[in-house]
Design a protein around this motif. Structure first.
Motif, short mmCIF file in Angstrom:
data_model
loop_
_atom_site.label_atom_id
_atom_site.label_comp_id
_atom_site.label_asym_id
_atom_site.label_seq_id
_atom_site.Cartn_x
_atom_site.Cartn_y
_atom_site.Cartn_z
N GLY A 238 0.78 -1.23 0.00
CA GLY A 238 0.00 0.00 0.00
C GLY A 238 0.81 1.28 0.00
O GLY A 238 0.24 2.36 -0.03
N TYR A 239 2.13 1.18 0.03
CA TYR A 239 2.96 2.39 0.05
C TYR A 239 2.97 3.04 -1.32
O TYR A 239 3.10 2.38 -2.34
N ARG A 240 2.82 4.35 -1.34
CA ARG A 240 2.85 5.12 -2.59
C ARG A 240 4.17 5.89 -2.66
O ARG A 240 4.55 6.58 -1.72
N ALA A 241 4.86 5.78 -3.78
CA ALA A 241 6.14 6.46 -3.97
C ALA A 241 5.93 7.97 -3.98
O ALA A 241 4.96 8.47 -4.54
N LYS A 242 6.84 8.69 -3.33
CA LYS A 242 6.78 10.14 -3.25
C LYS A 242 7.89 10.75 -4.08
O LYS A 242 8.96 10.19 -4.22
N ALA A 243 7.62 11.91 -4.65
CA ALA A 243 8.61 12.62 -5.47
C ALA A 243 8.38 14.11 -5.34
O ALA A 243 7.34 14.55 -4.82
N LEU A 244 9.34 14.87 -5.80
CA LEU A 244 9.25 16.33 -5.82
C LEU A 244 9.05 16.80 -7.25
O LEU A 244 9.51 16.15 -8.19
N PRO A 245 8.41 17.95 -7.42
CA PRO A 245 8.35 18.52 -8.76
C PRO A 245 9.75 18.95 -9.21
O PRO A 245 10.66 19.07 -8.40
N GLU A 246 9.92 19.18 -10.48
CA GLU A 246 11.21 19.61 -11.02
C GLU A 246 11.64 20.93 -10.37
O GLU A 246 10.80 21.76 -10.01
N PHE A 247 12.94 21.12 -10.24
CA PHE A 247 13.47 22.32 -9.61
C PHE A 247 13.07 23.58 -10.37
O PHE A 247 12.76 24.60 -9.76
N THR A 248 13.06 23.52 -11.69
CA THR A 248 12.72 24.72 -12.47
C THR A 248 11.31 25.20 -12.17
O THR A 248 11.08 26.40 -12.08
N VAL B 219 9.03 22.87 -0.52
CA VAL B 219 8.41 22.24 -1.69
C VAL B 219 7.59 21.06 -1.22
O VAL B 219 8.03 20.26 -0.41
N GLU B 220 6.38 20.97 -1.73
CA GLU B 220 5.49 19.88 -1.35
C GLU B 220 5.72 18.67 -2.24
O GLU B 220 5.74 18.78 -3.46
N ALA B 221 5.88 17.52 -1.62
CA ALA B 221 6.04 16.27 -2.36
C ALA B 221 4.66 15.80 -2.83
O ALA B 221 3.63 16.15 -2.26
N PHE B 222 4.67 15.01 -3.89
CA PHE B 222 3.42 14.43 -4.37
C PHE B 222 3.63 12.93 -4.51
O PHE B 222 4.75 12.44 -4.58
N GLU B 223 2.52 12.22 -4.51
CA GLU B 223 2.58 10.77 -4.67
C GLU B 223 2.55 10.43 -6.15
O GLU B 223 1.70 10.92 -6.89
N ARG B 224 3.51 9.62 -6.56
CA ARG B 224 3.54 9.18 -7.95
C ARG B 224 2.55 8.04 -8.12
O ARG B 224 2.53 7.10 -7.34
N ASP B 225 1.74 8.14 -9.12
CA ASP B 225 0.75 7.10 -9.40
C ASP B 225 1.12 6.36 -10.67
O ASP B 225 0.36 6.30 -11.63
N ASP B 226 2.31 5.79 -10.65
CA ASP B 226 2.75 4.99 -11.79
C ASP B 226 2.09 3.63 -11.67
O ASP B 226 1.05 3.47 -11.05
N ALA B 227 2.69 2.64 -12.26
CA ALA B 227 2.16 1.27 -12.18
C ALA B 227 2.15 0.82 -10.73
O ALA B 227 3.08 1.06 -9.97
N VAL B 228 1.09 0.16 -10.35
CA VAL B 228 0.93 -0.29 -8.97
C VAL B 228 1.02 -1.82 -8.95
O VAL B 228 0.40 -2.50 -9.77
N ASP B 229 1.80 -2.33 -8.01
CA ASP B 229 1.91 -3.78 -7.84
C ASP B 229 0.59 -4.33 -7.29
O ASP B 229 -0.25 -3.57 -6.80
N PRO B 230 0.42 -5.64 -7.33
CA PRO B 230 -0.81 -6.23 -6.77
C PRO B 230 -1.01 -5.92 -5.29
O PRO B 230 -2.14 -5.90 -4.81
#
Length: 125
Positions: A36-46, A72-83
């Motif tokens: 259930g963990y969702r990967a977190k990322a930051l927007p591009e620096f520019t 800077v606020e992180a967002f959850e990446r909603d790429d492919a999700v494992d089962p």
């Protein structure tokens, strides 16, 4: 002449952004098997730099408007999700970590280069 040295502030903000992205990559890798963990990322620096230049900026913490250093606020990446509901891809995290290191190295190179220019201009080497 030396009153406004925004290049140093920009280089420091870039290094801080890279360090934060590296921390999120490490956190994502540590939770690669957590259901259930969702990967977190930051927007591009520019994009974060453009946003910070648009608003008011404070030069001291006592100022009422603006911020000294925008978080800077992180967002959850909603790429492919494992089962199991996890969205961490170790391959992508390795790429993000390498990009963060490159960004940090670039920020330090910009800082060093401008420091050398500043030293040369005042006659100190």
């Amino acid at each position: 002449m030396f009153q406004n040295l925004d290049v140093f502030r920009t280089a420091m903000a870039m290094a801080r952004h890279a360090g934060l992205q590296q921390a999120y990559s490490a956190q994502n890798i540590a939770n690669a098997d957590t259901p259930g963990y969702r990967a977190k990322a930051l927007p591009e620096f520019t994009s974060t730099l453009r946003q910070s230049m648009m608003g008011q900026r404070a030069t001291r913490a006592e100022h009422l408007n603006g911020t000294v250093g925008r978080q800077v606020e992180a967002f959850e990446r909603d790429d492919a999700v494992d089962p199991n509901g996890n969205s961490v891809s170790l391959e992508e995290e390795m790429v993000f970590a390498v990009n963060a290191k490159r960004q940090h190295d670039r920020a330090l190179a910009i800082y060093r280069s401008n420091l050398n220019i500043l030293r040369t201009s005042i006659g100190r080497r």
